[in-house]
Scaffold this motif. Structure first.
Motif, PDB file in Angstrom:
ATOM      1  N   THR A   2       0.820  -1.210   0.000  1.00 55.83           N
ATOM      2  CA  THR A   2       0.000   0.000   0.000  1.00 55.83           C
ATOM      3  C   THR A   2       0.846   1.248   0.000  1.00 55.83           C
ATOM      4  O   THR A   2       2.042   1.207   0.198  1.00 55.83           O
ATOM      5  CB  THR A   2      -0.864   0.049   1.272  1.00 55.83           C
ATOM      6  N   LYS A 141      -9.337   5.195  -7.791  1.00 56.36           N
ATOM      7  CA  LYS A 141     -10.347   4.164  -8.076  1.00 56.36           C
ATOM      8  C   LYS A 141     -11.616   4.434  -7.279  1.00 56.36           C
ATOM      9  O   LYS A 141     -12.721   4.196  -7.749  1.00 56.36           O
ATOM     10  CB  LYS A 141      -9.812   2.784  -7.678  1.00 56.36           C
ATOM     11  N   SER A 266      -2.590   2.791  -2.915  1.00 59.34           N
ATOM     12  CA  SER A 266      -2.298   3.119  -4.307  1.00 59.34           C
ATOM     13  C   SER A 266      -2.995   2.127  -5.222  1.00 59.34           C
ATOM     14  O   SER A 266      -3.339   1.020  -4.834  1.00 59.34           O
ATOM     15  CB  SER A 266      -0.793   3.078  -4.548  1.00 59.34           C
ATOM     16  N   ARG A 267      -3.177   2.559  -6.438  1.00 57.02           N
ATOM     17  CA  ARG A 267      -3.851   1.740  -7.435  1.00 57.02           C
ATOM     18  C   ARG A 267      -3.155   0.405  -7.642  1.00 57.02           C
ATOM     19  O   ARG A 267      -3.787  -0.626  -7.809  1.00 57.02           O
ATOM     20  CB  ARG A 267      -3.809   2.493  -8.753  1.00 57.02           C
ATOM     21  N   ARG A 268      -1.808   0.490  -7.658  1.00 56.16           N
ATOM     22  CA  ARG A 268      -1.043  -0.724  -7.928  1.00 56.16           C
ATOM     23  C   ARG A 268      -1.176  -1.734  -6.806  1.00 56.16           C
ATOM     24  O   ARG A 268      -1.038  -2.928  -6.993  1.00 56.16           O
ATOM     25  CB  ARG A 268       0.428  -0.362  -8.051  1.00 56.16           C
ATOM     26  N   SER A 269      -1.417  -1.186  -5.604  1.00 59.98           N
ATOM     27  CA  SER A 269      -1.361  -2.053  -4.425  1.00 59.98           C
ATOM     28  C   SER A 269      -2.439  -3.126  -4.436  1.00 59.98           C
ATOM     29  O   SER A 269      -2.335  -4.121  -3.741  1.00 59.98           O
ATOM     30  CB  SER A 269      -1.497  -1.203  -3.167  1.00 59.98           C
ATOM     31  N   GLU A 271      -3.449  -4.856  -7.067  1.00 61.42           N
ATOM     32  CA  GLU A 271      -3.319  -5.881  -8.107  1.00 61.42           C
ATOM     33  C   GLU A 271      -3.022  -7.207  -7.433  1.00 61.42           C
ATOM     34  O   GLU A 271      -2.112  -7.311  -6.618  1.00 61.42           O
ATOM     35  CB  GLU A 271      -2.178  -5.510  -9.063  1.00 61.42           C
ATOM     36  N   GLU A 273      -4.643  -8.667  -5.175  1.00 60.38           N
ATOM     37  CA  GLU A 273      -4.924  -8.596  -3.738  1.00 60.38           C
ATOM     38  C   GLU A 273      -5.595  -9.886  -3.251  1.00 60.38           C
ATOM     39  O   GLU A 273      -6.520 -10.395  -3.879  1.00 60.38           O
ATOM     40  CB  GLU A 273      -5.856  -7.407  -3.502  1.00 60.38           C
ATOM     41  N   ASP A 368       4.095   4.995  -6.617  1.00 54.64           N
ATOM     42  CA  ASP A 368       3.929   3.910  -7.588  1.00 54.64           C
ATOM     43  C   ASP A 368       5.217   3.558  -8.322  1.00 54.64           C
ATOM     44  O   ASP A 368       5.288   2.562  -9.029  1.00 54.64           O
ATOM     45  CB  ASP A 368       2.818   4.255  -8.582  1.00 54.64           C
ATOM     46  N   ASP A 369       6.227   4.427  -8.176  1.00 45.29           N
ATOM     47  CA  ASP A 369       7.474   4.143  -8.866  1.00 45.29           C
ATOM     48  C   ASP A 369       8.334   3.116  -8.148  1.00 45.29           C
ATOM     49  O   ASP A 369       9.300   2.615  -8.676  1.00 45.29           O
ATOM     50  CB  ASP A 369       8.283   5.435  -9.028  1.00 45.29           C
ATOM     51  N   PRO A 371       8.848  -0.492  -5.937  1.00 43.65           N
ATOM     52  CA  PRO A 371       8.172  -1.774  -5.697  1.00 43.65           C
ATOM     53  C   PRO A 371       7.571  -1.789  -4.305  1.00 43.65           C
ATOM     54  O   PRO A 371       8.138  -1.234  -3.373  1.00 43.65           O
ATOM     55  CB  PRO A 371       9.301  -2.798  -5.828  1.00 43.65           C
TER      56      PRO A 371
END
Lengths: 380, 363
Positions: A2, A141, A266-269, A271, A273, A368-369, A371
């Motif tokens: 996150t 989101k 974050s949005r990426r977090s 993926e 899940e 988001d940049d 990991p």
């Protein structure tokens, strides 16, 4: 996993991937237990609330027929305000979540219910039940984070438009149901992207238009007309009731995800899940309001926002019962259970709105940049 | 002389306008939602009934006396009524034969319920229902009834609670002057529902009653009928009871070439060995569930919170029919497979159909 993991005080650094899945399993067990014990008592509860709400509404509307007399105006307005709050919060919101679908009563079912609100139930169910509850507090989101008009997290980009957000938020609070309807329509985005000419959008906009017409006709024309000489007084009473209901529900909703201590993601977090991670996001992304039983009913038990976000379809009267267990789970795993009195939480949420109307002292982290450590740790 | 006839379309238009005005007062609710609070049995309301009394019949059977709502259209003896009862907060629908004789409008009706082991609704109705309770009703239905002109010789074969539709016919005085034989089977004399009333009818010569007590006499077989009612194949026969008995009777009457003289009422689907089940999608509700091959799609849907249309729940009323857009289902009564591909538009009875692979249901 996150945004929060990139903060200096990452609140879940101490949890292993296995811990997170164990938390998920424990929560599943609580859910199973409540589902298995749903019955007569719960059904009687919602029927009682609905019946009380309807009697209160009729009674208040009858009193308002004589709203020319100041005492009648005050009593009727107060009663109608409470009736409308009950209708939206403990009944409407919860029925539309499917919390009472298990009763198999077609009159109290999420597919047939329509509420005293300008957003048609069907549209609200999509934007709220599907989008908000799935993507809770995920920046970009979950539009509930600021409703698309506010900046409520340091990680959101600042724009001069945000300078006015305390004012936008106040206006939104006064006309909250209209704000929600616009939000359900994704009005801003659809207008900006020129999608407003698409037949799908137009059909939904027409549905909102019909609903607004019916609501306005009832509150501002039919009932005032029925009051005869009390026309203007009843009109003012209904307007006041709607205003107070809107201010109330806006305050309660703000307390759910805006106060200090609530985390965003974050949005990426999200993926890949896992169920455990989803639960964890709900736990850290919501805040409760402490108070009396009456207070809980008037908030539609959204004072148990944490429990509601973990189990959005469990009957609302059960959140209070399971709250101690949920809280014990937070304690056991060293997580912060955000709660506080209504004034404190409302103040906290407003403070954030004001603070974030100005740019951050430091530039937002480009989370988001990098990991995400927990993702790597949990092998996702 | 000319008279003016009230213009029905004008009247209807006025009525429509009044209803719209009333709805604009109550929106988003309907005027009915408020009226239901004070007059749930009024004309124009959803059909409901109020339980006036619960009378024990045997150790595990009771008669419910119900005052139906104003729109109850009456029944023909032998028909059943579907009752929607809230058990543990969950609305459950079951069908029961009406056991009272047809009476004037507004008079109470009665149904007689036998508590079956593990029966959620039947046990609730027999043991825990209190007078004053509201139940949901449907209009009476079913074709297990006597013809307008009763045949001269009639045989009723009943077992257990299978006597209930027949009792409705007997109480209505049917079938007139016919020569009536009632063969009824129950574990013991004390288990005979309406035992005293049946014996009384027999004593008065209205019927010939053959009571079988399975605890001592064993299960009634077709061979027994040869001895008990030698002319049974010549009689117009109505039979209601366990499926095994009905199957045997049907085979016997059909073999004798008199299949058309036998009328049966089946109150539960035969459940065959479970199929393989599958993922069931209720497309419009946006719900997907995994259902096993023994669970009716109706239950699978309801358990997942889908508001399913339902009826008798035993495959007879077609109140639960939904279009199967794609997939395969198995009929739980006979194992028959039904498959659909897009465009077929096959309609299936969800109460007696289980998934036999992935299913896409248009609901």
């Amino acid at each position: 996993m996150t945004v929060i993991q990139n903060k200096p005080d990452n609140p879940i650094a101490h949890l292993s991937a296995e811990d997170i899945e164990t938390i998920g399993r424990e929560l599943d067990a609580i859910r199973e237990r409540v589902v298995a014990s749903r019955g007569e008592r719960d059904a009687a509860y919602i029927r009682r609330v609905i019946s009380t709400q309807r009697k209160l509404e009729i009674g208040s509307r009858v009193v308002l027929l004589f709203s020319l007399f100041p005492p009648a105006w005050i009593v009727g307005t107060a009663g109608l305000t409470v009736a409308k709050i009950l209708e939206n919060m403990e009944v409407g919101h919860n029925v539309l979540h499917g919390q009472w679908d298990w009763m198999r009563d077609p009159k109290i079912h999420s597919t047939t219910w329509e509420w005293d609100h300008v957003s048609p139930a069907e549209q609200w169910k999509h934007s709220h039940n599907e989008l908000h509850h799935t993507y809770t507090n995920v920046l970009g989101k979950d539009n509930d984070l600021g409703y698309g008009i506010m900046r409520v997290d340091e990680d959101q980009r600042w724009h001069p438009f945000h300078l006015g957000q305390p004012l936008w938020n106040f206006i939104n609070a006064c006309f909250f149901e209209y704000g929600i309807a616009a939000y359900d329509l994704e009005l801003g985005r659809n207008l900006r992207k020129g999608r407003h000419k698409k037949p799908e959008f137009r059909a939904r906009a027409r549905a909102v238009g019909r609903k607004i017409r019916r609501q306005v006709l009832k509150d501002y024309i039919v009932h005032p007309l029925l009051s005869g000489p009390s026309f203007l007084h009843t009109l003012a009473a209904t307007f006041t009731a709607n205003l107070l209901r809107n201010l109330w529900s806006h305050s309660v909703i703000m307390c759910g995800h805006f106060p200090e201590g609530v985390e965003t993601f974050s949005r990426r977090s999200i993926e890949g899940e896992t169920r455990g991670e989803w639960y964890l996001r709900q736990m850290l992304g919501s805040a409760n309001i402490s108070g009396s039983r009456l207070m809980h009913i008037m908030t539609g038990n959204l004072s148990f926002q944490i429990e509601h976000h973990l189990f959005p379809d469990l009957p609302s009267n059960r959140y209070q019962e399971i709250a101690p267990e949920v809280r014990a789970l937070f304690d056991r795993y060293g997580l912060k259970y955000t709660t506080g009195s209504l004034p404190r939480q409302v103040f906290s949420a407003w403070k954030k709105v004001v603070r974030l109307s100005l740019p951050n002292r430091k530039a937002p982290r480009r989370v988001d940049d990098r990991p995400a450590p927990a993702l790597a740790a949990s092998g996702v | 002389m000319t008279t003016t006839v009230p213009n029905p379309s004008g009247k209807a238009a006025l009525r429509g306008r009044i209803l719209r005005l009333a709805a604009s007062v109550t929106t988003p609710l309907l005027p009915d939602d408020y009226l239901d609070m004070v007059a749930p049995l009024r004309s124009g309301a959803d059909l409901r009934g109020r339980i006036l009394a619960v009378r024990p019949e045997t150790a595990d059977a009771a008669t419910l006396v119900i005052r139906p709502g104003r729109d109850w259209r009456g029944h023909t003896p032998g028909q059943y009524v579907r009752l929607g009862v809230d058990v543990d907060g969950v609305r459950q629908w079951r069908a029961y034969s009406v056991t009272s004789a047809p009476a004037r409008r507004g008079a109470p009706i009665s149904v007689t319920v036998k508590a079956i082991p593990d029966g959620v609704v039947s046990n609730h109705l027999v043991r825990r229902t209190r007078p004053g309770t509201l139940v949901q009703l449907d209009q009476a239905q079913g074709d297990f009834v006597l013809p307008g002109r009763p045949p001269a010789r009639v045989l009723f074969v009943t077992a257990g609670s299978g006597v209930t539709p027949v009792m409705g016919m007997l109480r209505a005085g049917a079938p007139g002057d016919a020569d009536v034989v009632v063969v009824h089977s129950a574990p013991t004399p004390a288990d005979v529902i309406f035992g005293a009333e049946l014996r009384d009818l027999a004593a008065r010569g209205a019927i010939r009653l053959v009571e079988r007590h399975t605890d001592t006499d064993g299960l009634l077989t077709v061979a027994d009928l040869d001895r008990l009612v030698p002319d049974h194949l010549d009689r117009e026969t109505w039979a209601c009871g366990p499926l095994g008995l009905l199957d045997a009777l049907e085979a016997h009457w059909t073999a004798a070439g008199h299949g058309d003289r036998l009328h049966t009422e089946r109150f539960r689907p035969t459940v065959i060995s479970p199929g393989e089940g599958g993922t069931v999608t209720f497309a419009r509700s946006g719900v997907t569930v995994d259902a096993d091959g023994a669970t009716p799609l109706l239950d699978a849907g309801e358990n997942a919170g889908v508001l399913m249309p339902s009826g008798c729940r035993m495959g007879i009323c077609f109140g639960c029919v939904l279009p199967l857009r794609q997939g395969a289902v198995r009929d739980l009564r006979n194992g028959e497979l039904t498959t659909a591909v897009p465009g077929d538009g096959v309609r299936i009875q969800t109460c007696v159909s289980a998934a036999a692979g992935p299913c896409d249901i248009d609901h």
